[in-house]
Design an enzyme around this catalytic site. Structure first.
Site, PDB file in Angstrom:
ATOM      1  N   HIS A  71      10.778   6.596   8.258  1.00  0.00           N
ATOM      2  CA  HIS A  71      11.360   6.730   6.927  1.00  0.00           C
ATOM      3  C   HIS A  71      12.864   6.944   7.080  1.00  0.00           C
ATOM      4  O   HIS A  71      13.323   7.456   8.104  1.00  0.00           O
ATOM      5  CB  HIS A  71      10.703   7.891   6.171  1.00  0.00           C
ATOM      6  CG  HIS A  71       9.327   7.580   5.683  1.00  0.00           C
ATOM      7  ND1 HIS A  71       8.907   7.847   4.406  1.00  0.00           N
ATOM      8  CD2 HIS A  71       8.273   7.003   6.301  1.00  0.00           C
ATOM      9  CE1 HIS A  71       7.645   7.458   4.258  1.00  0.00           C
ATOM     10  NE2 HIS A  71       7.242   6.952   5.406  1.00  0.00           N
ATOM     11  N   HIS A 105       6.584   4.031  12.610  1.00  0.00           N
ATOM     12  CA  HIS A 105       6.620   4.022  11.150  1.00  0.00           C
ATOM     13  C   HIS A 105       7.690   5.026  10.723  1.00  0.00           C
ATOM     14  O   HIS A 105       7.435   6.222  10.621  1.00  0.00           O
ATOM     15  CB  HIS A 105       5.242   4.414  10.614  1.00  0.00           C
ATOM     16  CG  HIS A 105       5.103   4.377   9.134  1.00  0.00           C
ATOM     17  ND1 HIS A 105       4.241   3.508   8.491  1.00  0.00           N
ATOM     18  CD2 HIS A 105       5.701   5.090   8.150  1.00  0.00           C
ATOM     19  CE1 HIS A 105       4.323   3.701   7.179  1.00  0.00           C
ATOM     20  NE2 HIS A 105       5.204   4.672   6.957  1.00  0.00           N
ATOM     21  N   ARG A 146       0.828  -1.201   0.000  1.00  0.00           N
ATOM     22  CA  ARG A 146       0.000   0.000   0.000  1.00  0.00           C
ATOM     23  C   ARG A 146       0.870   1.261   0.000  1.00  0.00           C
ATOM     24  O   ARG A 146       0.966   1.970  -0.994  1.00  0.00           O
ATOM     25  CB  ARG A 146      -0.953  -0.025   1.206  1.00  0.00           C
ATOM     26  CG  ARG A 146      -2.121   0.975   1.114  1.00  0.00           C
ATOM     27  CD  ARG A 146      -1.778   2.373   1.557  1.00  0.00           C
ATOM     28  NE  ARG A 146      -1.301   2.449   2.930  1.00  0.00           N
ATOM     29  CZ  ARG A 146      -0.770   3.539   3.458  1.00  0.00           C
ATOM     30  NH1 ARG A 146      -0.631   4.654   2.732  1.00  0.00           N
ATOM     31  NH2 ARG A 146      -0.328   3.548   4.712  1.00  0.00           N
ATOM     32  N   ASP A 147       1.564   1.500   1.091  1.00  0.00           N
ATOM     33  CA  ASP A 147       2.372   2.708   1.209  1.00  0.00           C
ATOM     34  C   ASP A 147       3.528   2.700   0.212  1.00  0.00           C
ATOM     35  O   ASP A 147       3.926   3.748  -0.297  1.00  0.00           O
ATOM     36  CB  ASP A 147       2.909   2.799   2.643  1.00  0.00           C
ATOM     37  CG  ASP A 147       3.523   4.153   2.957  1.00  0.00           C
ATOM     38  OD1 ASP A 147       3.326   5.097   2.178  1.00  0.00           O
ATOM     39  OD2 ASP A 147       4.202   4.256   3.987  1.00  0.00           O
ATOM     40  N   CYS A 149       5.769   9.389   0.240  1.00  0.00           N
ATOM     41  CA  CYS A 149       4.450   9.983   0.416  1.00  0.00           C
ATOM     42  C   CYS A 149       4.195  10.914  -0.761  1.00  0.00           C
ATOM     43  O   CYS A 149       4.951  11.869  -0.959  1.00  0.00           O
ATOM     44  CB  CYS A 149       4.348  10.750   1.729  1.00  0.00           C
ATOM     45  SG  CYS A 149       2.756  11.590   1.929  1.00  0.00           S
ATOM     46  N   ASN A 188      10.434   4.130   2.974  1.00  0.00           N
ATOM     47  CA  ASN A 188      10.210   3.571   4.297  1.00  0.00           C
ATOM     48  C   ASN A 188      11.397   2.726   4.734  1.00  0.00           C
ATOM     49  O   ASN A 188      12.228   2.320   3.930  1.00  0.00           O
ATOM     50  CB  ASN A 188       8.974   2.660   4.264  1.00  0.00           C
ATOM     51  CG  ASN A 188       7.693   3.400   4.025  1.00  0.00           C
ATOM     52  OD1 ASN A 188       7.201   4.097   4.883  1.00  0.00           O
ATOM     53  ND2 ASN A 188       7.125   3.231   2.834  1.00  0.00           N
TER      54      ASN A 188
END
Length: 317
Positions: free
Chosen positions: A220, A218, A26-27, A251, A260
């Site tokens: 990065h 989460h 997803r991300d 993003c 990420n």
């Protein structure tokens, strides 16, 4: 592929097991310039589960024009029905929730911003307006016994506002808990966090009544701090870590956000520390190599590059 493994040297004060919340499908893929075919996404997720990942964020039920890369959610999700894994999906509003629930989704996530600038850029709302938008979503999900994760973006730094005050993060975290979110994911969206900042935020959240066992992190890797920040969170007692296979992602609404934390890099560190994840590093690495070939570029993950000669950077890079 048989991956090399680090020497296991346990470190005191760490959890015995960590749940990896895999966000690559997803991300990771939402930030790709080209749209990845639905069948490739489905196989990617199947391979991730086969590698031992038990929480794989599958897709997002947003309006197709917002994130065209994930416009195939209705076609993708049924292709995952055979999987023995948790498959959370991102939903922005009640319409997205109903779309997800109609396909059998049992875990959803909402995506809140800690800063006004990013709330405006991402949702075209203020922070408080976005929380008000999520209230009926979370309420409806909880009424149907659906697990709700609340993402908090820009917890450490914002490209428009700079360093983010810890109290600002705590306010939004408490608001999401009051709405009914089962867990919270603290996002370092542009990668500016450092370990001391991570520890300070977690300590303040605990002091304000947000327990560690509902928190995930989460990170990065913009400034190369993702693993050190993760270790600081683990030392505090956090047991849920978001990561993206192959280090995919960023993003689309924050241009300074790079990839990420790579799941392979995370698993390599945790294997070396003797922390269980249930993830087979060899199968996971092979999966990221497989996807990198389909994306037409090497994986950003240092561990993938180290374990797979085909992913090593050329002299031209």
């Amino acid at each position: 592929m048989t991956a090399g493994l680090p020497m296991t040297v346990p470190s005191p004060g760490l959890p015995s097991r960590v749940r990896v919340h895999e966000v690559g499908a997803r991300d990771g893929l939402q930030n790709e310039k080209a749209v990845v075919p639905t069948e490739v996404k489905a196989e990617f997720i199947h391979r991730l589960v086969d590698a031992g990942l038990r929480t794989v964020e599958a897709t997002s039920f947003v309006r197709p024009e917002w994130v065209p890369q994930l416009a195939d959610a209705e076609r993708l999700f049924p292709l995952l029905a055979d999987l023995d894994a948790e498959l959370p999906v991102l939903v922005p509003n009640t319409r997205g929730l109903e779309r997800a629930l109609s396909l059998g989704a049992r875990r959803i996530a909402v995506f809140a911003s800690v800063t006004e600038s990013f709330a405006k850029a991402n949702l075209n709302r203020t922070v408080d307006e976005s929380l008000a938008m999520f209230e009926p979503v979370v309420t409806a999900a909880r009424e149907r016994k659906v697990h709700v994760r609340g993402y908090l973006s820009m917890c450490f730094g914002d490209p428009w506002e700079g360093a983010v005050p810890i109290r600002q993060v705590v306010r939004v975290a408490k608001a999401l808990r009051e709405l009914g979110c089962d867990e919270l994911s603290l996002g370092d969206t542009i990668g500016t966090a450092t370990p001391g900042h991570v520890r300070a935020l977690l300590t303040e959240l605990n002091a304000e009544g947000v327990p560690t066992d509902v928190l995930g992190v989460h990170f990065h890797d913009t400034y190369g701090q993702a693993l050190s920040n993760t270790l600081a969170a683990l030392q505090h007692g956090v047991t849920t870590v978001d990561a993206s296979a192959g280090g995919l992602g960023g993003c689309p609404f924050a241009k300074s956000a790079t990839g990420n934390l790579a799941t392979e890099d995370l698993v390599w560190m945790l294997d070396g520390l003797g922390v269980e994840t249930g993830v087979d590093l060899g199968r996971l690495t092979a999966t990221s190599v497989w996807l990198a070939e389909r994306l037409g570029r090497p994986s950003p993950s240092r561990t993938v590059r180290a374990l797979s000669p085909s992913q090593a950077p050329s002299h031209k890079e």
